[in-house]
Design a protein around this motif. Sequence first.
Motif, PDB file in Angstrom:
ATOM      1  N   MET A   1       0.818  -1.211   0.000  1.00 23.56           N
ATOM      2  CA  MET A   1       0.000   0.000   0.000  1.00 23.56           C
ATOM      3  C   MET A   1       0.851   1.260   0.000  1.00 23.56           C
ATOM      4  SD  MET A   1      -3.287  -0.314  -0.187  1.00 23.56           S
ATOM      5  CE  MET A   1      -3.745   1.308   0.395  1.00 23.56           C
ATOM      6  N   LEU A   2       2.075   1.157   0.529  1.00 22.15           N
ATOM      7  CA  LEU A   2       2.953   2.327   0.581  1.00 22.15           C
ATOM      8  C   LEU A   2       3.450   2.726  -0.807  1.00 22.15           C
ATOM      9  CD1 LEU A   2       3.753   3.645   3.375  1.00 22.15           C
ATOM     10  CD2 LEU A   2       2.900   1.302   3.572  1.00 22.15           C
ATOM     11  N   PHE A   3       3.336   1.834  -1.784  1.00 23.91           N
ATOM     12  CA  PHE A   3       3.784   2.129  -3.139  1.00 23.91           C
ATOM     13  C   PHE A   3       2.636   2.596  -4.026  1.00 23.91           C
ATOM     14  CE2 PHE A   3       6.670  -1.042  -1.390  1.00 23.91           C
ATOM     15  CZ  PHE A   3       7.911  -0.480  -1.659  1.00 23.91           C
ATOM     16  N   ALA A   4       1.410   2.535  -3.513  1.00 27.71           N
ATOM     17  CA  ALA A   4       0.244   2.856  -4.330  1.00 27.71           C
ATOM     18  C   ALA A   4       0.233   4.312  -4.792  1.00 27.71           C
ATOM     19  CB  ALA A   4      -1.038   2.537  -3.563  1.00 27.71           C
TER      20      ALA A   4
ATOM     21  N   GLY B   1      -6.477   2.081   8.859  1.00 29.72           N
ATOM     22  CA  GLY B   1      -5.078   1.671   8.812  1.00 29.72           C
ATOM     23  C   GLY B   1      -4.549   1.612   7.388  1.00 29.72           C
ATOM     24  N   PHE B   2      -5.366   1.141   6.454  1.00 28.97           N
ATOM     25  CA  PHE B   2      -4.957   1.078   5.055  1.00 28.97           C
ATOM     26  C   PHE B   2      -4.822   2.474   4.455  1.00 28.97           C
ATOM     27  CE2 PHE B   2      -6.558  -3.191   5.718  1.00 28.97           C
ATOM     28  CZ  PHE B   2      -5.711  -3.967   4.941  1.00 28.97           C
ATOM     29  N   VAL B   3      -5.724   3.371   4.839  1.00 25.61           N
ATOM     30  CA  VAL B   3      -5.664   4.738   4.325  1.00 25.61           C
ATOM     31  C   VAL B   3      -4.406   5.438   4.825  1.00 25.61           C
ATOM     32  CG1 VAL B   3      -6.831   6.969   4.263  1.00 25.61           C
ATOM     33  CG2 VAL B   3      -8.171   4.865   4.181  1.00 25.61           C
ATOM     34  N   LEU B   4      -4.065   5.238   6.084  1.00 25.34           N
ATOM     35  CA  LEU B   4      -2.851   5.845   6.636  1.00 25.34           C
ATOM     36  C   LEU B   4      -1.605   5.307   5.938  1.00 25.34           C
ATOM     37  CD1 LEU B   4      -3.722   5.858  10.453  1.00 25.34           C
ATOM     38  CD2 LEU B   4      -3.586   7.835   8.918  1.00 25.34           C
ATOM     39  N   ARG B   5      -1.604   4.035   5.598  1.00 26.04           N
ATOM     40  CA  ARG B   5      -0.486   3.470   4.841  1.00 26.04           C
ATOM     41  C   ARG B   5      -0.365   4.160   3.486  1.00 26.04           C
ATOM     42  NH1 ARG B   5       1.006  -2.159   6.263  1.00 26.04           N
ATOM     43  NH2 ARG B   5      -0.247  -2.863   8.040  1.00 26.04           N
ATOM     44  N   ALA B   6      -1.493   4.273   2.790  1.00 23.61           N
ATOM     45  CA  ALA B   6      -1.476   4.889   1.462  1.00 23.61           C
ATOM     46  C   ALA B   6      -1.004   6.331   1.537  1.00 23.61           C
ATOM     47  CB  ALA B   6      -2.866   4.807   0.840  1.00 23.61           C
ATOM     48  N   ALA B   7      -1.487   7.070   2.534  1.00 19.90           N
ATOM     49  CA  ALA B   7      -1.078   8.470   2.695  1.00 19.90           C
ATOM     50  C   ALA B   7       0.405   8.572   3.035  1.00 19.90           C
ATOM     51  CB  ALA B   7      -1.921   9.135   3.785  1.00 19.90           C
TER      52      ALA B   7
ATOM     53  N   ALA C   1       9.575   3.720   3.745  1.00 17.30           N
ATOM     54  CA  ALA C   1       8.297   3.887   4.444  1.00 17.30           C
ATOM     55  C   ALA C   1       7.588   2.542   4.595  1.00 17.30           C
ATOM     56  CB  ALA C   1       7.409   4.867   3.683  1.00 17.30           C
ATOM     57  N   ALA C   2       7.669   1.695   3.574  1.00 11.82           N
ATOM     58  CA  ALA C   2       7.047   0.373   3.652  1.00 11.82           C
ATOM     59  C   ALA C   2       7.689  -0.459   4.758  1.00 11.82           C
ATOM     60  CB  ALA C   2       7.167  -0.348   2.311  1.00 11.82           C
ATOM     61  N   ILE C   3       9.007  -0.370   4.879  1.00 13.43           N
ATOM     62  CA  ILE C   3       9.722  -1.075   5.951  1.00 13.43           C
ATOM     63  C   ILE C   3       9.270  -0.542   7.315  1.00 13.43           C
ATOM     64  CG2 ILE C   3      11.980  -1.457   7.011  1.00 13.43           C
ATOM     65  CD1 ILE C   3      13.159  -1.414   4.180  1.00 13.43           C
ATOM     66  N   ALA C   4       9.122   0.772   7.407  1.00 11.60           N
ATOM     67  CA  ALA C   4       8.699   1.386   8.666  1.00 11.60           C
ATOM     68  C   ALA C   4       7.332   0.880   9.098  1.00 11.60           C
ATOM     69  CB  ALA C   4       8.674   2.913   8.520  1.00 11.60           C
ATOM     70  N   PHE C   5       6.387   0.849   8.180  1.00 11.32           N
ATOM     71  CA  PHE C   5       5.034   0.425   8.544  1.00 11.32           C
ATOM     72  C   PHE C   5       4.957  -1.087   8.758  1.00 11.32           C
ATOM     73  CE2 PHE C   5       3.860   4.670   7.778  1.00 11.32           C
ATOM     74  CZ  PHE C   5       2.587   4.859   8.297  1.00 11.32           C
TER      75      PHE C   5
ATOM     76  N   ALA D   1       2.560   8.437   0.049  1.00 10.32           N
ATOM     77  CA  ALA D   1       2.565   9.703  -0.686  1.00 10.32           C
ATOM     78  C   ALA D   1       3.520  10.706  -0.036  1.00 10.32           C
ATOM     79  CB  ALA D   1       1.160  10.281  -0.747  1.00 10.32           C
ATOM     80  N   THR D   2       3.459  10.824   1.297  1.00  8.79           N
ATOM     81  CA  THR D   2       4.345  11.782   1.968  1.00  8.79           C
ATOM     82  C   THR D   2       5.805  11.365   1.850  1.00  8.79           C
ATOM     83  OG1 THR D   2       4.075  10.641   4.094  1.00  8.79           O
ATOM     84  CG2 THR D   2       2.546  12.441   3.612  1.00  8.79           C
ATOM     85  N   ALA D   3       6.059  10.051   1.904  1.00  5.62           N
ATOM     86  CA  ALA D   3       7.437   9.580   1.802  1.00  5.62           C
ATOM     87  C   ALA D   3       8.021   9.881   0.424  1.00  5.62           C
ATOM     88  CB  ALA D   3       7.503   8.077   2.081  1.00  5.62           C
ATOM     89  N   ALA D   4       7.220   9.637  -0.616  1.00  4.63           N
ATOM     90  CA  ALA D   4       7.691   9.885  -1.982  1.00  4.63           C
ATOM     91  C   ALA D   4       7.548  11.349  -2.380  1.00  4.63           C
ATOM     92  CB  ALA D   4       6.927   9.011  -2.968  1.00  4.63           C
ATOM     93  N   ARG D   5       6.918  12.127  -1.502  1.00  9.59           N
ATOM     94  CA  ARG D   5       6.720  13.562  -1.748  1.00  9.59           C
ATOM     95  C   ARG D   5       5.922  13.824  -3.018  1.00  9.59           C
ATOM     96  NH1 ARG D   5      12.774  15.767   0.046  1.00  9.59           N
ATOM     97  NH2 ARG D   5      12.589  15.105   2.230  1.00  9.59           N
ATOM     98  N   VAL D   6       4.790  13.152  -3.106  1.00  7.77           N
ATOM     99  CA  VAL D   6       3.885  13.358  -4.235  1.00  7.77           C
ATOM    100  C   VAL D   6       2.517  13.753  -3.689  1.00  7.77           C
ATOM    101  CG1 VAL D   6       5.092  11.745  -5.743  1.00  7.77           C
ATOM    102  CG2 VAL D   6       3.226  10.920  -4.300  1.00  7.77           C
ATOM    103  N   PRO D   7       1.798  14.601  -4.400  1.00  5.02           N
ATOM    104  CA  PRO D   7       0.438  14.937  -3.969  1.00  5.02           C
ATOM    105  C   PRO D   7      -0.475  13.739  -4.168  1.00  5.02           C
ATOM    106  CG  PRO D   7       0.876  15.870  -6.128  1.00  5.02           C
ATOM    107  CD  PRO D   7       2.185  15.309  -5.642  1.00  5.02           C
TER     108      PRO D   7
END
Length: 300
Positions: A34-37, A155-161, A57-61, A164-170
């Motif tokens: 989900m962190l790559f979505a 929890g899934f929404v927070l992963r997805a968000a 970020a995926a490793i962190a979560f 986005a913040t990790a990759a710095r994309v809107p």
Amino acid sequence: MTDLRKPPAVLRTTRHRLPLLKLSRPQQWHKGAMLFAAPAAAGVIDQPTALLRATVAAIAFTLLSIGIYAFNDVRDAPDDRRHPRKQYRPVAAGLISPPVALIWGGAAAVAGLATAASVGLPTLGLGIAYLVTQLLYVYGLKHVAVVDVVVVALGFVLRAAAGATAARVPVSNWFLLVSLFGALFLVAGKRRAEWAAADARSRPVLAAYSSAWLDQLTTVALLGTSLSYGLWAFQYLGHDVFRELLAVSFLPFLTGLLRYGLLVSSGRGELPEHEIFRDRVLLVAGLSWALLVGAGLYLA
């Protein structure tokens, strides 16, 4: 009378070479995808920097999730011992003592937050929010009807968000809505399967639900997911020939949702990650969707 606070003697003899690994539930680590979505949907996942930051970020979560699993298994050990499948979890089976599990979970959670901080304060903030909400779920909210479903989906929404913040994309509102309703759809299917299997022994909150309400939730979530995805995909029509493939991807996306809904109605869905690979229609729909989205975003 059997004391459910202690592992039965038969379970104490159960052996597992890597009980801490089992406690960490590696079969659930795929949720890190989900962190790559968000970076994938933004068309930047092929950029090394964005990919690296999303991976961190995926490793962190994943580490945060390991911490939650450990706390959850300690909290639920008495109930797990009455469940035909969950009784073999390391804490319930007596393979790991509760103090060791809590230390392991705490260390994983701290490591997860430190890893999230390495990619920025916004991702750290989302990591803290994820950890807090999931701990609240483990220690009480999982027993509150409706709230339990919403918290799991959150929890899934927070992963997805966080991706986005990790990759710095809107990230678009439609993307977040797809994440929310999609997660609700999966959670509703899981609860429906558990309810049909009379799984209230390990999840007492199921007693508060009815099959009609769970079916209603599944329908609402399916409708919300399909509409949100359609609005996200069709916004690209007219931009260029490849982006129009995103609109075409709606067909396999909807087919997959409907097929999964059919499986749920037949009593399946307790393990969504397994059903995706067991059912050929779901697998073909998923691969077709991925190819169309990939071509639409990265061949334009």
